[in-house]
Design a protein around this motif. Structure first.
Motif, PDB file in Angstrom:
ATOM      1  N   PHE A   1     -43.042 -73.450  -3.266  1.00  0.00           N
ATOM      2  CA  PHE A   1     -43.851 -72.527  -2.484  1.00  0.00           C
ATOM      3  C   PHE A   1     -44.703 -73.313  -1.500  1.00  0.00           C
ATOM      4  O   PHE A   1     -45.289 -74.332  -1.852  1.00  0.00           O
ATOM      5  CB  PHE A   1     -44.761 -71.723  -3.427  1.00  0.00           C
ATOM      6  CG  PHE A   1     -45.750 -70.862  -2.726  1.00  0.00           C
ATOM      7  CD1 PHE A   1     -45.383 -69.612  -2.250  1.00  0.00           C
ATOM      8  CD2 PHE A   1     -47.052 -71.280  -2.546  1.00  0.00           C
ATOM      9  CE1 PHE A   1     -46.304 -68.800  -1.605  1.00  0.00           C
ATOM     10  CE2 PHE A   1     -47.980 -70.481  -1.903  1.00  0.00           C
ATOM     11  CZ  PHE A   1     -47.599 -69.234  -1.427  1.00  0.00           C
ATOM     12  N   ILE A   2     -44.751 -72.821  -0.242  1.00  0.00           N
ATOM     13  CA  ILE A   2     -45.599 -73.462   0.754  1.00  0.00           C
ATOM     14  C   ILE A   2     -46.785 -72.550   1.107  1.00  0.00           C
ATOM     15  O   ILE A   2     -47.930 -72.955   0.987  1.00  0.00           O
ATOM     16  CB  ILE A   2     -44.784 -73.854   2.010  1.00  0.00           C
ATOM     17  CG1 ILE A   2     -43.743 -74.900   1.615  1.00  0.00           C
ATOM     18  CG2 ILE A   2     -45.711 -74.380   3.108  1.00  0.00           C
ATOM     19  CD1 ILE A   2     -42.761 -75.247   2.683  1.00  0.00           C
ATOM     20  N   SER A   3     -46.489 -71.293   1.531  1.00  0.00           N
ATOM     21  CA  SER A   3     -47.582 -70.387   1.855  1.00  0.00           C
ATOM     22  C   SER A   3     -47.091 -68.937   1.903  1.00  0.00           C
ATOM     23  O   SER A   3     -45.893 -68.683   2.035  1.00  0.00           O
ATOM     24  CB  SER A   3     -48.232 -70.744   3.192  1.00  0.00           C
ATOM     25  OG  SER A   3     -47.335 -70.492   4.260  1.00  0.00           O
ATOM     26  N   PHE A   4     -48.052 -68.011   1.808  1.00  0.00           N
ATOM     27  CA  PHE A   4     -47.765 -66.585   1.957  1.00  0.00           C
ATOM     28  C   PHE A   4     -48.929 -65.990   2.715  1.00  0.00           C
ATOM     29  O   PHE A   4     -50.081 -66.091   2.292  1.00  0.00           O
ATOM     30  CB  PHE A   4     -47.602 -65.904   0.587  1.00  0.00           C
ATOM     31  CG  PHE A   4     -47.283 -64.442   0.687  1.00  0.00           C
ATOM     32  CD1 PHE A   4     -46.043 -64.009   1.103  1.00  0.00           C
ATOM     33  CD2 PHE A   4     -48.237 -63.495   0.350  1.00  0.00           C
ATOM     34  CE1 PHE A   4     -45.743 -62.657   1.200  1.00  0.00           C
ATOM     35  CE2 PHE A   4     -47.959 -62.139   0.432  1.00  0.00           C
ATOM     36  CZ  PHE A   4     -46.713 -61.719   0.853  1.00  0.00           C
TER      37      PHE A   4
ATOM     38  N   MET B   1     -38.692 -69.574   6.375  1.00  0.00           N
ATOM     39  CA  MET B   1     -39.739 -68.590   6.653  1.00  0.00           C
ATOM     40  C   MET B   1     -39.065 -67.236   6.691  1.00  0.00           C
ATOM     41  O   MET B   1     -38.083 -67.050   7.401  1.00  0.00           O
ATOM     42  CB  MET B   1     -40.427 -68.882   7.980  1.00  0.00           C
ATOM     43  CG  MET B   1     -41.663 -68.016   8.246  1.00  0.00           C
ATOM     44  SD  MET B   1     -41.392 -66.287   8.681  1.00  0.00           S
ATOM     45  CE  MET B   1     -40.613 -66.416  10.263  1.00  0.00           C
ATOM     46  N   GLU B   2     -39.573 -66.303   5.878  1.00  0.00           N
ATOM     47  CA  GLU B   2     -39.009 -64.960   5.841  1.00  0.00           C
ATOM     48  C   GLU B   2     -40.110 -63.937   5.633  1.00  0.00           C
ATOM     49  O   GLU B   2     -41.146 -64.252   5.044  1.00  0.00           O
ATOM     50  CB  GLU B   2     -38.027 -64.815   4.664  1.00  0.00           C
ATOM     51  CG  GLU B   2     -36.783 -65.645   4.766  1.00  0.00           C
ATOM     52  CD  GLU B   2     -35.791 -65.246   3.684  1.00  0.00           C
ATOM     53  OE1 GLU B   2     -35.171 -64.189   3.848  1.00  0.00           O
ATOM     54  OE2 GLU B   2     -35.673 -65.994   2.713  1.00  0.00           O
ATOM     55  N   LEU B   3     -39.852 -62.730   6.084  1.00  0.00           N
ATOM     56  CA  LEU B   3     -40.717 -61.617   5.726  1.00  0.00           C
ATOM     57  C   LEU B   3     -40.345 -61.229   4.310  1.00  0.00           C
ATOM     58  O   LEU B   3     -39.158 -61.144   3.973  1.00  0.00           O
ATOM     59  CB  LEU B   3     -40.538 -60.447   6.676  1.00  0.00           C
ATOM     60  CG  LEU B   3     -40.979 -60.715   8.123  1.00  0.00           C
ATOM     61  CD1 LEU B   3     -40.723 -59.494   8.983  1.00  0.00           C
ATOM     62  CD2 LEU B   3     -42.448 -61.104   8.170  1.00  0.00           C
TER      63      LEU B   3
ATOM     64  N   GLU C   1     -45.589 -62.915   5.292  1.00  0.00           N
ATOM     65  CA  GLU C   1     -44.713 -63.981   5.761  1.00  0.00           C
ATOM     66  C   GLU C   1     -44.698 -65.097   4.714  1.00  0.00           C
ATOM     67  O   GLU C   1     -45.715 -65.696   4.416  1.00  0.00           O
ATOM     68  CB  GLU C   1     -45.272 -64.509   7.093  1.00  0.00           C
ATOM     69  CG  GLU C   1     -44.378 -65.431   7.829  1.00  0.00           C
ATOM     70  CD  GLU C   1     -44.982 -65.784   9.184  1.00  0.00           C
ATOM     71  OE1 GLU C   1     -45.481 -66.922   9.300  1.00  0.00           O
ATOM     72  OE2 GLU C   1     -44.977 -64.932  10.086  1.00  0.00           O
ATOM     73  N   LEU C   2     -43.514 -65.343   4.147  1.00  0.00           N
ATOM     74  CA  LEU C   2     -43.351 -66.324   3.088  1.00  0.00           C
ATOM     75  C   LEU C   2     -42.746 -67.602   3.645  1.00  0.00           C
ATOM     76  O   LEU C   2     -41.740 -67.565   4.344  1.00  0.00           O
ATOM     77  CB  LEU C   2     -42.433 -65.755   1.992  1.00  0.00           C
ATOM     78  CG  LEU C   2     -41.990 -66.708   0.888  1.00  0.00           C
ATOM     79  CD1 LEU C   2     -43.189 -67.157   0.052  1.00  0.00           C
ATOM     80  CD2 LEU C   2     -40.934 -66.045   0.019  1.00  0.00           C
ATOM     81  N   HIS C   3     -43.359 -68.728   3.339  1.00  0.00           N
ATOM     82  CA  HIS C   3     -42.838 -70.043   3.700  1.00  0.00           C
ATOM     83  C   HIS C   3     -42.545 -70.784   2.396  1.00  0.00           C
ATOM     84  O   HIS C   3     -43.426 -70.909   1.543  1.00  0.00           O
ATOM     85  CB  HIS C   3     -43.857 -70.855   4.510  1.00  0.00           C
ATOM     86  CG  HIS C   3     -44.155 -70.267   5.838  1.00  0.00           C
ATOM     87  ND1 HIS C   3     -43.612 -70.745   6.998  1.00  0.00           N
ATOM     88  CD2 HIS C   3     -44.946 -69.219   6.201  1.00  0.00           C
ATOM     89  CE1 HIS C   3     -44.052 -70.023   8.019  1.00  0.00           C
ATOM     90  NE2 HIS C   3     -44.866 -69.094   7.557  1.00  0.00           N
ATOM     91  N   TYR C   4     -41.310 -71.274   2.247  1.00  0.00           N
ATOM     92  CA  TYR C   4     -40.955 -72.038   1.056  1.00  0.00           C
ATOM     93  C   TYR C   4     -39.827 -73.001   1.372  1.00  0.00           C
ATOM     94  O   TYR C   4     -39.152 -72.885   2.394  1.00  0.00           O
ATOM     95  CB  TYR C   4     -40.572 -71.110  -0.106  1.00  0.00           C
ATOM     96  CG  TYR C   4     -39.327 -70.282   0.107  1.00  0.00           C
ATOM     97  CD1 TYR C   4     -38.123 -70.645  -0.485  1.00  0.00           C
ATOM     98  CD2 TYR C   4     -39.346 -69.122   0.873  1.00  0.00           C
ATOM     99  CE1 TYR C   4     -36.975 -69.874  -0.308  1.00  0.00           C
ATOM    100  CE2 TYR C   4     -38.211 -68.362   1.046  1.00  0.00           C
ATOM    101  CZ  TYR C   4     -37.030 -68.732   0.455  1.00  0.00           C
ATOM    102  OH  TYR C   4     -35.896 -67.991   0.629  1.00  0.00           O
ATOM    103  N   GLN C   5     -39.672 -73.979   0.481  1.00  0.00           N
ATOM    104  CA  GLN C   5     -38.635 -74.996   0.657  1.00  0.00           C
ATOM    105  C   GLN C   5     -37.921 -75.146  -0.678  1.00  0.00           C
ATOM    106  O   GLN C   5     -38.467 -75.714  -1.626  1.00  0.00           O
ATOM    107  CB  GLN C   5     -39.249 -76.333   1.076  1.00  0.00           C
ATOM    108  CG  GLN C   5     -38.234 -77.421   1.339  1.00  0.00           C
ATOM    109  CD  GLN C   5     -38.885 -78.718   1.780  1.00  0.00           C
ATOM    110  OE1 GLN C   5     -40.042 -78.982   1.464  1.00  0.00           O
ATOM    111  NE2 GLN C   5     -38.143 -79.516   2.501  1.00  0.00           N
TER     112      GLN C   5
END
Length: 146
Positions: free
Chosen positions: A140-143, A73-75, A132-136
């Motif tokens: 891509f998971i969500s933004f 999770m990152e900005l 806020e970016l969520h990825y693995q």
């Protein structure tokens, strides 16, 4: 030697078997022997089947590696966008294509990260959008806009 490298070497070996099979079948037609074309044909078919099996195993290894990557999770700020076109031969002269909508996110910890995103995320978030970016790994998971 790691598993991916072994599978890629095996795949290259299959390509060589297919090439040798084609050559054997071609040369066998010119010779008086009926066995050589049959052996060549069997080598070609066997090589293609082996390549398919190896490709499936490679996909499983990559999926396993992807699942082992921690979720991040990152900005981030969107700094680029593109549509990635993929073309595949569907046999008998037909071609299928697919599109992936990709956004490039600028993050403070990992620099620029390009991820394929769903169409609705791509169209609703122009360049310059922060959130806020969520990825693995490469998934891509969500933004969420901020």
């Amino acid at each position: 030697m790691n598993k991916v490298k072994k599978l890629r070497i095996a795949s290259f070996g299959c390509v060589l078997v297919v090439i040798a099979g084609v050559a054997t079948a071609s040369l066998g037609r010119k010779a008086a022997s009926t066995v050589l074309p049959i052996l060549g044909f069997l080598a070609v078919v066997g090589g293609f089947i082996a390549m398919y099996v190896i490709d499936r195993k490679l996909s499983a290894v990559f999926a396993e590696q992807q699942a082992a990557v921690p979720m991040t999770m990152e900005l981030a700020q969107i700094v680029g966008r593109r549509v990635a076109h993929t073309y595949r031969s569907a046999g008998r002269g037909s071609v299928s294509s697919s599109d992936a909508w990709c956004l490039t996110f600028r993050t403070s910890r990992h620099g620029d990260v390009e991820l394929a995103v769903p169409w609705d995320v791509w169209k609703e978030n122009p360049n310059g959008t922060s959130g806020e970016l969520h990825y693995q790994g490469r998934r891509f998971i969500s933004f969420k806009k901020r």
